[in-house]
Write a protein that holds these residues in place. Structure first.
Motif, PDB file in Angstrom:
ATOM      1  N   THR A 151      96.755 -76.458 -69.532  1.00  0.00           N
ATOM      2  CA  THR A 151      97.650 -75.914 -70.403  1.00  0.00           C
ATOM      3  C   THR A 151      98.376 -74.860 -70.100  1.00  0.00           C
ATOM      4  O   THR A 151      99.713 -74.886 -70.389  1.00  0.00           O
ATOM      5  CB  THR A 151      96.426 -75.623 -71.462  1.00  0.00           C
ATOM      6  N   LYS A 178      99.694 -74.064 -67.160  1.00  0.00           N
ATOM      7  CA  LYS A 178     100.694 -74.502 -66.066  1.00  0.00           C
ATOM      8  C   LYS A 178     101.787 -75.478 -66.727  1.00  0.00           C
ATOM      9  O   LYS A 178     103.043 -75.227 -66.648  1.00  0.00           O
ATOM     10  CB  LYS A 178      99.945 -75.381 -65.161  1.00  0.00           C
ATOM     11  N   ARG A 179     101.139 -76.271 -67.831  1.00  0.00           N
ATOM     12  CA  ARG A 179     102.398 -76.762 -68.707  1.00  0.00           C
ATOM     13  C   ARG A 179     103.188 -75.970 -69.497  1.00  0.00           C
ATOM     14  O   ARG A 179     104.398 -76.135 -69.445  1.00  0.00           O
ATOM     15  CB  ARG A 179     101.577 -77.741 -69.411  1.00  0.00           C
TER      16      ARG A 179
END
Length: 442
Positions: free
Chosen positions: A165, A167-168
């Motif tokens: 979550t 990194k996105r």
């Protein structure tokens, strides 16, 4: 005491490079033979929270079949086989199963760790946490948690993965300060590691520290055995300190609850007594008001009677004055008439046989009778007036005494009302602990 171990991973129905899909994960959890070759003597799992493995698998498969994604063209589609729909967490305790079976104290420690871990999982995943099972057929005491995002129409299990979550989110925000794609990817990896580190630290704060577990093991940090033993001792001491703090906190909370109940009881008692005193004071004031009203009415009646007596006395005095004047006038006339007999007797002797004398005698006799009657009537009226005057004087004296007594009663009632009236509260003053409000009585 050793260090904590907690690990998370998400799975799709298709499976990863090792062939581990959701069907395999559920088969391993339920200890089916084809998925349990790593266990010497497979045993059924122990459900410690939520549903059993078969129920979770049925719930997952039904939700995955019904879930839909909406791509850019806006047409809903079934989930791809590689779409991750199951999230799992594994937590392991450093005690072995043999240690826990042989030592009741260690069993109690493991039970406390398990309860704290389940509470932490519930705080992390809410209603999506469907089941937690314990496997007792492996070397160390450990539990598996199964998270199924049934409240999400697309069943996005990765939304429960803090690293993915983070990194996105970093990648979706785009490059900053003219960084290239490599720098952006590196920053995304940093966000992933930071989020996972925060997730591990959250577990350590809620579960590891209270259970006396170290954050990491010695091999991860290349610690000498002596340093590792000291760190374990510190973790154990910290656990003991936290346990003592929890006991002290419980005692304080119990003491606070007890004292709060005592204070509430005292306040309730004080309010009840104050209400009773106010009711008693109100009743006394009402009675005093009634008595004061009666005293005022009696005073007014006494004043009216006194005024009537004064009028009667004045009237009697006027009558007495009239009677005295009338008596004096009649007495004067009687004195004048008393001189007439001697004169008339002489005339009568000389004129005894005269008809004129007879007429004069008859006239004088009639006048004398009338004068006698008037004098007698005047004397009777004077006697009655004097009696009425005496009676009026006595009545006026009696009314004066009654009026004085009534005024004394009124003054006494006023003093009683003033004594019964509650004192005015002093601004800013308050009742201290244990103090009760007092009435105006002494």
């Amino acid at each position: 005491m050793g260090f904590q171990f907690v690990h998370l991973e998400s799975f799709s129905r298709k499976g990863d490079a090792h062939g581990r899909g959701t069907a395999f994960i559920f088969a391993e959890a339920s200890r089916k033979p084809e998925a349990s070759i790593h266990v010497a003597n497979p045993a059924p799992p122990v459900v410690v929270y939520g549903l059993d493995v078969a129920e979770v698998e049925a719930l997952h498969d039904a939700a995955a079949d019904a879930a839909r994604t909406t791509p850019k063209d806006g047409k809903p589609r079934k989930l791809r086989k590689d779409h991750k729909t199951l999230h799992t967490v594994i937590a392991s305790h450093p005690y072995t199963m043999d240690e826990i079976r042989d030592d009741p104290a260690k069993r109690n420690e493991a039970d406390l760790w398990e309860k704290r871990t389940i509470d932490w999982l519930r705080s992390q995943y809410g209603d999506d946490l469907k089941s937690v099972v314990r496997h007792e057929d492996e070397s160390h005491y450990h539990i598996h948690a199964y998270v199924v995002p049934t409240d999400d129409p697309e069943m996005r299990a990765l939304r429960h993965h803090p690293g993915v979550t983070a990194k996105r989110a970093a990648m979706a925000a785009g490059p900053i300060e003219a960084e290239d794609s490599k720098a952006l990817s590196k920053r995304g990896d940093g966000a992933y590691k930071g989020a996972m580190r925060a997730w591990q630290e959250s577990y350590h704060e809620v579960v590891g520290i209270p259970c006396g577990l170290a954050r990491l093991g010695p091999r991860r940090r290349n610690l000498p055995r002596g340093e590792w033993q000291r760190e374990k001792a510190q973790a154990k001491a910290l656990q003991a300190a936290l346990e003592r703090a929890a006991v002290v906190k419980m005692k304080i909370e119990t003491h606070i609850v007890t004292k709060k109940a005592e204070v509430e009881t005292l306040v309730s008692t004080a309010e009840t007594e104050a209400a009773a005193l106010r009711a008693e004071a109100d009743a006394a004031m009402a009675e005093a008001a009634q008595r004061l009203a009666a005293a005022k009415a009696a005073t007014e009646a006494a004043k009216a009677a006194h005024d009537a007596a004064i009028k009667e006395q004045t009237k009697a005095r006027g009558m007495m004055s009239f009677v005295r004047e009338e008596t004096a006038r009649v007495a004067a006339q009687a004195a004048r008439l008393q001189k007439l007999p001697s004169i008339l007797r002489t005339v009568f002797d000389g004129w005894r046989h005269s008809k004129v004398a007879d007429r004069i005698r008859a006239a004088l006799e009639s006048d004398m009778s009338a004068l006698r009657e008037r004098a007698s009537s005047a004397l009777e009226q004077a006697a009655k007036a004097d009696a009425a005057r005496q009676k009026a004087v006595e009545r006026a004296s009696s009314l004066d005494a009654a009026l004085a007594e009534t005024e004394a009663q009124r003054d006494a009632l006023r003093r009683e009302v003033a004594r019964l009236r509650p004192p005015e509260p002093t601004p800013g003053a308050s009742l201290g602990p244990g103090m009760k409000p007092t009435s105006g009585r002494r």
